[in-house]
Design a protein around this motif. Structure first.
Motif, PDB file in Angstrom:
ATOM      1  N   UNK A 170      28.964  35.141  37.624  1.00 53.36           N
ATOM      2  CA  UNK A 170      28.555  35.680  36.322  1.00 53.36           C
ATOM      3  C   UNK A 170      29.221  37.015  35.994  1.00 53.36           C
ATOM      4  N   UNK A 171      29.377  37.887  36.997  1.00 57.89           N
ATOM      5  CA  UNK A 171      30.045  39.174  36.765  1.00 57.89           C
ATOM      6  C   UNK A 171      31.496  38.942  36.354  1.00 57.89           C
ATOM      7  N   UNK A 172      32.161  37.983  37.027  1.00 55.87           N
ATOM      8  CA  UNK A 172      33.533  37.664  36.654  1.00 55.87           C
ATOM      9  C   UNK A 172      33.605  37.105  35.235  1.00 55.87           C
ATOM     10  N   UNK A 173      32.706  36.181  34.893  1.00 53.10           N
ATOM     11  CA  UNK A 173      32.739  35.552  33.571  1.00 53.10           C
ATOM     12  C   UNK A 173      32.575  36.580  32.471  1.00 53.10           C
ATOM     13  N   UNK A 174      31.771  37.601  32.721  1.00 52.43           N
ATOM     14  CA  UNK A 174      31.598  38.674  31.748  1.00 52.43           C
ATOM     15  C   UNK A 174      32.925  39.381  31.487  1.00 52.43           C
ATOM     16  N   UNK A 175      33.696  39.655  32.545  1.00 55.43           N
ATOM     17  CA  UNK A 175      34.996  40.317  32.397  1.00 55.43           C
ATOM     18  C   UNK A 175      36.044  39.364  31.825  1.00 55.43           C
ATOM     19  N   UNK A 194      34.417  40.039  42.581  1.00 56.54           N
ATOM     20  CA  UNK A 194      35.313  40.698  41.653  1.00 56.54           C
ATOM     21  C   UNK A 194      35.970  41.860  42.375  1.00 56.54           C
ATOM     22  N   UNK A 195      37.302  41.886  42.370  1.00 53.32           N
ATOM     23  CA  UNK A 195      38.076  42.897  43.101  1.00 53.32           C
ATOM     24  C   UNK A 195      38.524  43.995  42.151  1.00 53.32           C
ATOM     25  N   UNK A 196      38.223  45.256  42.516  1.00 56.37           N
ATOM     26  CA  UNK A 196      38.608  46.398  41.691  1.00 56.37           C
ATOM     27  C   UNK A 196      39.535  47.368  42.419  1.00 56.37           C
ATOM     28  N   UNK A 197      39.716  47.199  43.721  1.00 51.62           N
ATOM     29  CA  UNK A 197      40.531  48.131  44.493  1.00 51.62           C
ATOM     30  C   UNK A 197      41.993  48.045  44.064  1.00 51.62           C
TER      31      UNK A 197
END
Length: 216
Positions: free
Chosen positions: A28-33, A174-177
């Motif tokens: 869900x966090x990925x789908x939001x982005x 979700x990868x942010x690094x």
């Protein structure tokens, strides 16, 4: 909020996810982005990427866990609704640019039977001719030289920042690094370079489609 942000129902379906746990953890966090991204670079293994699936292919894929008893029919139906809402963004006046590299096995794996695969592969041929879509095939001949062992998506956000997503059977993340994302971007560039060129990729999709058309 769905109407105001023109998400095509994504927020309501994310609420369904919270209520019914229809998606793996982290998605869900990925789908939001994903809904905000202006460009996507996608690599999927063994199955056509969700954004490129026909309803018939997606339904066949979602029915398998129902038959195995690992999800309910209601959960499968909600997953389908969620997928179709994500796909709607590709049909809007200003869709994101999508670069998809398909594992060759995903073209040959008979999800739903021959008729479903013929429709799915014909759909890929149509998508490949859209100006916001680039589709390549990573051939089986790459063997151990294929850069990724897991599915990977790279999102370019409106501010030009980069986010990444990958998943296992149990969860996504979700990868942010920045350093990790730079490595993923280099590996994706290598994947694109080693995949079949556009025309050759489209020809392979046609050949596989014709094989399913002639199947008994």
């Amino acid at each position: 909020m769905d109407a105001y942000l023109a998400t095509g129902g994504t927020l309501a379906l994310m609420l369904d996810q919270l209520e019914h746990s229809i998606l793996i953890e982290g998605f869900p966090e990925y789908a939001d982005k994903e809904a905000e991204a202006i460009a996507l670079r996608v690599f999927q293994i063994g199955v056509i990427s969700g954004l490129l699936q026909t309803p018939e292919y997606a339904a066949a894929y979602e029915q398998a866990p129902v038959r195995r008893g690992t999800v309910t029919q209601q959960q499968a139906d909600e997953r389908m609704r969620f997928l179709l809402s994500r796909q709607e963004r590709l049909n809007r006046p200003s869709p994101p640019y999508v670069q998809a590299v398909l594992d060759e096995w995903s073209l040959r794996r008979p999800i739903g039977g021959s008729a479903v695969m013929v429709g799915q592969l014909a759909h890929l041929e149509r998508l490949a001719n859209q100006p916001n879509m680039t589709i390549q095939v990573a051939p089986l001949s790459l063997g151990e030289n294929r850069p990724f062992a897991h599915p990977v998506t790279l999102l370019t956000m409106p501010n030009r920042s980069l986010l990444g997503y990958s998943e296992t059977h149990q969860r996504g993340f979700l990868e942010r690094d920045a350093e990790t994302l730079a490595d993923w971007a280099r590996e994706y560039d290598r994947l694109q370079a080693e995949a079949l060129p556009l025309a050759a990729s489209l020809e392979l999709i046609r050949v596989v489609r014709k094989g399913f058309e002639s199947a008994p």
